[in-house]
Design a protein around this motif. Structure first.
Motif, PDB file in Angstrom:
ATOM      1  N   GLU A   1      48.282 -53.869 -70.396  1.00  0.00           N
ATOM      2  CA  GLU A   1      48.043 -52.425 -70.423  1.00  0.00           C
ATOM      3  C   GLU A   1      47.405 -51.939 -69.133  1.00  0.00           C
ATOM      4  O   GLU A   1      47.744 -50.860 -68.630  1.00  0.00           O
ATOM      5  CB  GLU A   1      47.179 -52.071 -71.624  1.00  0.00           C
ATOM      6  CG  GLU A   1      47.872 -52.334 -72.956  1.00  0.00           C
ATOM      7  CD  GLU A   1      46.969 -52.079 -74.142  1.00  0.00           C
ATOM      8  OE1 GLU A   1      46.028 -51.264 -74.012  1.00  0.00           O
ATOM      9  OE2 GLU A   1      47.198 -52.691 -75.199  1.00  0.00           O
ATOM     10  N   ASP A   2      46.492 -52.717 -68.569  1.00  0.00           N
ATOM     11  CA  ASP A   2      45.876 -52.331 -67.301  1.00  0.00           C
ATOM     12  C   ASP A   2      46.918 -52.301 -66.180  1.00  0.00           C
ATOM     13  O   ASP A   2      46.906 -51.405 -65.336  1.00  0.00           O
ATOM     14  CB  ASP A   2      44.752 -53.300 -66.940  1.00  0.00           C
ATOM     15  CG  ASP A   2      43.548 -53.181 -67.854  1.00  0.00           C
ATOM     16  OD1 ASP A   2      43.471 -52.191 -68.618  1.00  0.00           O
ATOM     17  OD2 ASP A   2      42.689 -54.074 -67.816  1.00  0.00           O
TER      18      ASP A   2
ATOM     19  N   ARG B   1      49.054 -49.045 -66.524  1.00  0.00           N
ATOM     20  CA  ARG B   1      48.364 -47.761 -66.676  1.00  0.00           C
ATOM     21  C   ARG B   1      49.022 -46.661 -65.855  1.00  0.00           C
ATOM     22  O   ARG B   1      49.148 -46.740 -64.640  1.00  0.00           O
ATOM     23  CB  ARG B   1      46.909 -47.906 -66.265  1.00  0.00           C
ATOM     24  CG  ARG B   1      46.037 -46.688 -66.565  1.00  0.00           C
ATOM     25  CD  ARG B   1      45.722 -46.612 -68.042  1.00  0.00           C
ATOM     26  NE  ARG B   1      45.072 -47.849 -68.506  1.00  0.00           N
ATOM     27  CZ  ARG B   1      45.115 -48.268 -69.759  1.00  0.00           C
ATOM     28  NH1 ARG B   1      45.770 -47.573 -70.679  1.00  0.00           N
ATOM     29  NH2 ARG B   1      44.500 -49.400 -70.112  1.00  0.00           N
TER      30      ARG B   1
ATOM     31  N   ALA C   1      49.199 -47.372 -72.487  1.00  0.00           N
ATOM     32  CA  ALA C   1      49.098 -47.304 -71.026  1.00  0.00           C
ATOM     33  C   ALA C   1      49.569 -45.976 -70.466  1.00  0.00           C
ATOM     34  O   ALA C   1      49.430 -45.733 -69.267  1.00  0.00           O
ATOM     35  CB  ALA C   1      49.897 -48.441 -70.401  1.00  0.00           C
TER      36      ALA C   1
END
Length: 265
Positions: free
Chosen positions: A183-184, A187, A223
């Motif tokens: 997810e990071d 983003r 995200a």
């Protein structure tokens, strides 16, 4: 930034696609730059539909399963043994710490020098970006059963002639189950190229290996990505099924990758 789906079959080549390989092209104002993300089994032949092998500026490996890296062995042959010689020097290859030794072992070479005369091996460092031409590529550790597996965030600054206009962002999941690193990496990405090897109701009990379409869609939603393209589908996984799963939990545009298709990001 242009993305070409060279290969998108999961785990091994399928009848209509090699295993994982993606060509990303961008211009720095002086010339086009071409990088490959993964070079899995069967992909080297298909790459040559879109470019000369000598025009490869760099290769970025998500992890060291054969369906993501093994055609580097064939590329080594092209670099070392082409009768017209190789005029570009060593090809930069970013990957996990074991990359050079894994490829040498696969080809039956001694570990030293292995393939270091053909490839300039560089090691990923968690969330530390590397720059190649107009590309900034940042690795994020993800959830897959190998010592190192990464999602890759690829950023290219675009110019309108008067100054920097925007940064285009492509995130590639590599192979992973749900995790914060994925997810990071994704983003606010413009384009999320995300694996969906598993199907709900068939494989969802298997954890820490691959995503289902639903899990990919959930990651895309969390995200806040603009567009989702599902990839790495094995021959036994239905594109219609995983796309439908993703649409249940993600409201943006979603489709399944097809070899030979191009996208502008």
């Amino acid at each position: 930034m242009k993305l070409t789906i060279v290969g998108c079959s999961g785990s091994f080549p399928g009848p209509s696609s090699p295993a994982s390989c993606y060509l990303v092209t961008a211009h720095d104002g002086e010339r086009p730059w071409r990088v490959l993300i993964d070079l899995g089994s069967g992909a080297l032949g298909a790459v040559q539909k879109y470019m000369d092998l000598e025009d490869i500026d760099a290769i970025f490996l998500s992890h060291l399963h054969p369906d993501h890296c093994m055609d580097l062995c064939g590329l080594h042959v092209a670099v070392r043994w082409g009768p017209d010689g190789w005029n570009r020097g060593r090809i930069p290859v970013w990957g996990p710490a074991a990359t050079a030794d894994r490829l040498a072992t696969a080809y039956g070479f001694d570990l030293d020098p292995g393939m270091r005369e053909e490839f300039d091996f560089q090691l990923w460092q968690e969330r530390e970006p590397v720059t190649v031409g107009p590309f900034k590529v940042t690795p994020f550790t993800v959830n897959h059963p190998v010592p190192e597996a990464y999602a890759l965030r690829v950023e290219v600054a675009e110019y309108d002639g008067t100054g920097m206009d925007r940064t285009a962002v492509l995130t590639y999941s590599g192979d992973t189950d749900s995790c914060q690193g994925l997810e990071d990496a994704a983003r606010n990405a413009d384009f999320f190229l995300c694996e969906a090897a598993f199907e709900e109701g068939r494989d969802d009990h298997i954890k820490n290996v691959h995503l289902t379409g639903k899990r990919a869609g959930e990651a895309a939603t969390r995200a806040n990505v603009k567009r989702l393209l599902l990839t790495h589908l094995p021959v036994w996984t239905s594109a219609n099924t995983v796309v439908a799963e993703a649409r249940e939990v993600y409201s943006g545009e979603v489709a399944a990758a097809v070899a030979g298709v191009h996208y502008t990001i």
